[in-house]
Design a protein around this motif. Structure first.
Motif, PDB file in Angstrom:
ATOM      1  N   THR A 150       6.771  37.270 -88.244  1.00  0.00           N
ATOM      2  CA  THR A 150       8.150  36.952 -87.853  1.00  0.00           C
ATOM      3  C   THR A 150       8.941  36.556 -89.091  1.00  0.00           C
ATOM      4  N   ALA A 151      10.104  37.160 -89.264  1.00  0.00           N
ATOM      5  CA  ALA A 151      11.014  36.783 -90.355  1.00  0.00           C
ATOM      6  C   ALA A 151      12.023  35.776 -89.817  1.00  0.00           C
ATOM      7  N   VAL A 152      12.023  34.583 -90.397  1.00  0.00           N
ATOM      8  CA  VAL A 152      13.016  33.554 -90.044  1.00  0.00           C
ATOM      9  C   VAL A 152      14.107  33.639 -91.104  1.00  0.00           C
ATOM     10  N   VAL A 153      15.201  34.297 -90.737  1.00  0.00           N
ATOM     11  CA  VAL A 153      16.277  34.604 -91.690  1.00  0.00           C
ATOM     12  C   VAL A 153      17.574  33.983 -91.173  1.00  0.00           C
ATOM     13  N   PRO A 154      17.822  32.703 -91.475  1.00  0.00           N
ATOM     14  CA  PRO A 154      19.010  32.031 -90.930  1.00  0.00           C
ATOM     15  C   PRO A 154      20.307  32.772 -91.246  1.00  0.00           C
ATOM     16  N   HIS A 155      20.454  33.191 -92.513  1.00  0.00           N
ATOM     17  CA  HIS A 155      21.639  33.984 -92.890  1.00  0.00           C
ATOM     18  C   HIS A 155      21.175  35.399 -93.182  1.00  0.00           C
ATOM     19  N   PHE A 156      21.544  36.321 -92.321  1.00  0.00           N
ATOM     20  CA  PHE A 156      21.055  37.695 -92.416  1.00  0.00           C
ATOM     21  C   PHE A 156      21.744  38.434 -93.568  1.00  0.00           C
ATOM     22  N   PRO A 157      20.970  39.101 -94.437  1.00  0.00           N
ATOM     23  CA  PRO A 157      21.580  39.793 -95.582  1.00  0.00           C
ATOM     24  C   PRO A 157      22.406  41.000 -95.175  1.00  0.00           C
ATOM     25  N   TYR A 158      23.512  41.205 -95.847  1.00  0.00           N
ATOM     26  CA  TYR A 158      24.415  42.346 -95.655  1.00  0.00           C
ATOM     27  C   TYR A 158      25.005  42.398 -94.238  1.00  0.00           C
ATOM     28  N   ALA A 159      25.132  41.232 -93.604  1.00  0.00           N
ATOM     29  CA  ALA A 159      25.620  41.205 -92.221  1.00  0.00           C
ATOM     30  C   ALA A 159      27.058  41.705 -92.086  1.00  0.00           C
ATOM     31  N   ARG A 160      27.844  41.593 -93.155  1.00  0.00           N
ATOM     32  CA  ARG A 160      29.237  42.050 -93.067  1.00  0.00           C
ATOM     33  C   ARG A 160      29.377  43.561 -93.210  1.00  0.00           C
ATOM     34  N   GLN A 161      28.324  44.223 -93.664  1.00  0.00           N
ATOM     35  CA  GLN A 161      28.354  45.690 -93.767  1.00  0.00           C
ATOM     36  C   GLN A 161      27.678  46.270 -92.524  1.00  0.00           C
ATOM     37  N   SER A 167      17.345  22.668 -89.151  1.00  0.00           N
ATOM     38  CA  SER A 167      15.921  22.978 -89.173  1.00  0.00           C
ATOM     39  C   SER A 167      15.261  22.682 -87.833  1.00  0.00           C
ATOM     40  N   HIS A 168      15.793  21.702 -87.091  1.00  0.00           N
ATOM     41  CA  HIS A 168      15.217  21.382 -85.784  1.00  0.00           C
ATOM     42  C   HIS A 168      15.387  22.543 -84.799  1.00  0.00           C
ATOM     43  N   VAL A 169      16.508  23.251 -84.898  1.00  0.00           N
ATOM     44  CA  VAL A 169      16.740  24.404 -84.015  1.00  0.00           C
ATOM     45  C   VAL A 169      15.779  25.538 -84.374  1.00  0.00           C
ATOM     46  N   LEU A 170      15.652  25.815 -85.658  1.00  0.00           N
ATOM     47  CA  LEU A 170      14.759  26.886 -86.111  1.00  0.00           C
ATOM     48  C   LEU A 170      13.300  26.550 -85.812  1.00  0.00           C
ATOM     49  N   ALA A 171      12.910  25.290 -86.009  1.00  0.00           N
ATOM     50  CA  ALA A 171      11.533  24.875 -85.737  1.00  0.00           C
ATOM     51  C   ALA A 171      11.201  25.015 -84.258  1.00  0.00           C
ATOM     52  N   GLU A 172      12.128  24.622 -83.403  1.00  0.00           N
ATOM     53  CA  GLU A 172      11.880  24.752 -81.968  1.00  0.00           C
ATOM     54  C   GLU A 172      11.814  26.217 -81.543  1.00  0.00           C
ATOM     55  N   ALA A 173      12.617  27.072 -82.190  1.00  0.00           N
ATOM     56  CA  ALA A 173      12.542  28.514 -81.900  1.00  0.00           C
ATOM     57  C   ALA A 173      11.183  29.072 -82.305  1.00  0.00           C
ATOM     58  N   VAL A 174      10.661  28.617 -83.449  1.00  0.00           N
ATOM     59  CA  VAL A 174       9.330  29.036 -83.895  1.00  0.00           C
ATOM     60  C   VAL A 174       8.270  28.559 -82.900  1.00  0.00           C
ATOM     61  N   ARG A 175       8.362  27.308 -82.495  1.00  0.00           N
ATOM     62  CA  ARG A 175       7.393  26.752 -81.549  1.00  0.00           C
ATOM     63  C   ARG A 175       7.398  27.524 -80.241  1.00  0.00           C
ATOM     64  N   ARG A 176       8.592  27.763 -79.700  1.00  0.00           N
ATOM     65  CA  ARG A 176       8.702  28.482 -78.429  1.00  0.00           C
ATOM     66  C   ARG A 176       8.213  29.919 -78.560  1.00  0.00           C
ATOM     67  N   SER A 177       8.508  30.536 -79.693  1.00  0.00           N
ATOM     68  CA  SER A 177       8.041  31.908 -79.915  1.00  0.00           C
ATOM     69  C   SER A 177       6.518  31.951 -79.948  1.00  0.00           C
ATOM     70  N   TYR A 178       5.915  30.990 -80.618  1.00  0.00           N
ATOM     71  CA  TYR A 178       4.458  30.953 -80.747  1.00  0.00           C
ATOM     72  C   TYR A 178       3.780  30.771 -79.388  1.00  0.00           C
ATOM     73  N   TYR A 179       4.364  29.898 -78.560  1.00  0.00           N
ATOM     74  CA  TYR A 179       3.758  29.623 -77.255  1.00  0.00           C
ATOM     75  C   TYR A 179       4.263  30.566 -76.158  1.00  0.00           C
ATOM     76  N   GLY A 180       5.094  31.524 -76.497  1.00  0.00           N
ATOM     77  CA  GLY A 180       5.568  32.480 -75.510  1.00  0.00           C
ATOM     78  C   GLY A 180       6.568  31.908 -74.532  1.00  0.00           C
ATOM     79  N   GLU A 181       7.360  30.936 -74.967  1.00  0.00           N
ATOM     80  CA  GLU A 181       8.363  30.315 -74.112  1.00  0.00           C
ATOM     81  C   GLU A 181       9.750  30.894 -74.396  1.00  0.00           C
TER      82      GLU A 181
END
Length: 345
Positions: free
Chosen positions: A95-106, A304-318
């Motif tokens: 899983t790529a955790v990319v808070p700011h996606f590269p080249y998003a404006r193009q 970071s708390h939002v991203l960490a919780e997303a990682v946790r939920r993704s790992y546990y299938g929530e």
């Protein structure tokens, strides 16, 4: 099942673009950051080495664009090489955790012979590097999700920003107005205005070219109110500075700006310092220590708390949908691999 159980467990690695954020995410999950080395060779090539087994592991790579530490291209190449290395090292899922996606404006072909680079980046990540899943935040355009043939979880900074405004503004928030600096951000700004029960205004702007505004017209009433500009990113700050000038001319008492991705490139800090914006509040989706040192108006919100919780939920299938409207928690977790959710259904 704890985060360390299972065939390979949960592992978090960091590129060089934002190691501080990676450490915060790992700390909130009660896990050590994975051991790896990234070197730039004299030839300019990137060399990646992992110092621990990743066989059958659920691996998360934290990387972001527009960092002062690593160029966007360098960060993207690091991410792809790390993912490729993990793939041939038998990681179960990457899983790529990319808070700011590269080249998003193009993200579209808006003129003849223009590239759709965001689509190219998506192809590189999935087809070339072998990434299975992407976690990102406040994409410049939601249709970028459609460039991928894999799951993409787009998180929002809005709940954290709403919490910040309520905690810092007190009663003054009732005399505020939410303002979008352009029509494209109207949905984002109007959503925050509705959540706070505030009025909403926006600017119609015309560009001569990228990062150069020709004309701005304010639509809405801001007289005797605190104007809060909302946008997904701030690059050179020209739009925000010009919007602040128009808002004060229109009778606003003061102007604040809340932005998810504080790129702040080129003359941005000088423009911000000389502007009439009281504060520019940005998240730590991009490293901000250099920006804060260069301009006292820059304030940082931790996501970071939002991203960490997303990682946790993704790992546990929530499901991660609760994160679209709620702030999961504010303090770092101490248990190793907590299975319970801090958000109650």
């Amino acid at each position: 099942m704890s985060a360390k159980s299972g065939p390979g467990g949960l592992k978090i690695f960091s590129g060089t673009s934002h190691p501080e954020l990676a450490h915060l995410i790992a700390r909130r999950l009660g896990l050590p950051l994975g051991s790896s080395t990234i070197e730039t060779l004299p030839s300019g090539e990137v060399s990646v080495t992992f110092h621990e087994s990743v066989r059958e592991a659920d691996v998360y790579i934290v990387a972001t664009a527009s960092s002062m530490e690593t160029s966007t291209n360098g960060s993207l190449m690091e991410l792809c090489i790390m993912a490729h290395t993990l793939r041939i090292a038998s990681a179960r899922r990457i899983t790529a955790v990319v808070p700011h996606f590269p080249y998003a404006r193009q993200d579209k072909k808006d003129k003849s012979r223009a590239p759709i680079t965001a689509k190219l980046v998506a192809n590189m990540m999935v087809r070339a590097a072998g990434i299975d899943h992407v976690i990102t935040m406040d994409l410049h355009a939601s249709q970028i999700q459609g460039f991928f043939d894999i799951p993409v979880d787009k998180l929002y900074a809005e709940p954290t920003m709403l919490q910040y405004l309520k905690m810092t503004m007190g009663r003054e928030i009732k005399n505020a107005v939410i303002v979008s600096p352009d029509a494209g951000g109207a949905k984002r700004a109007s959503s925050m205005a509705t959540a706070l029960d505030l009025s909403f205004a926006l600017f119609h702007k015309e560009r001569k070219k990228a990062n150069e505004i020709a004309r701005m017209v304010l639509v809405g009433d801001v007289k005797d109110k605190t104007a809060i500009l909302i946008d997904d990113m701030a690059d050179t700050c020209g739009t925000l500075a010009l919007a602040a000038k128009h808002l004060l001319t229109g009778g606003a008492k003061q102007v604040l700006a809340l932005v998810t991705h504080g790129i702040l490139s080129g003359p941005a800090l000088k423009v911000l310092t000389e502007s009439r914006i009281e504060k520019l509040i940005v998240t730590n989706s991009i490293p901000q220590s250099g920006h804060k040192a260069g301009c006292a108006k820059v304030k940082e919100i931790d996501v970071s708390h939002v991203l960490a919780e997303a990682v946790r939920r993704s790992y546990y299938g929530e499901s991660v949908s609760a994160l679209f409207s709620q702030v999961p928690y504010t303090e770092a977790s101490t248990p190793v691999g907590f299975p319970g959710s801090p958000i109650q259904p």
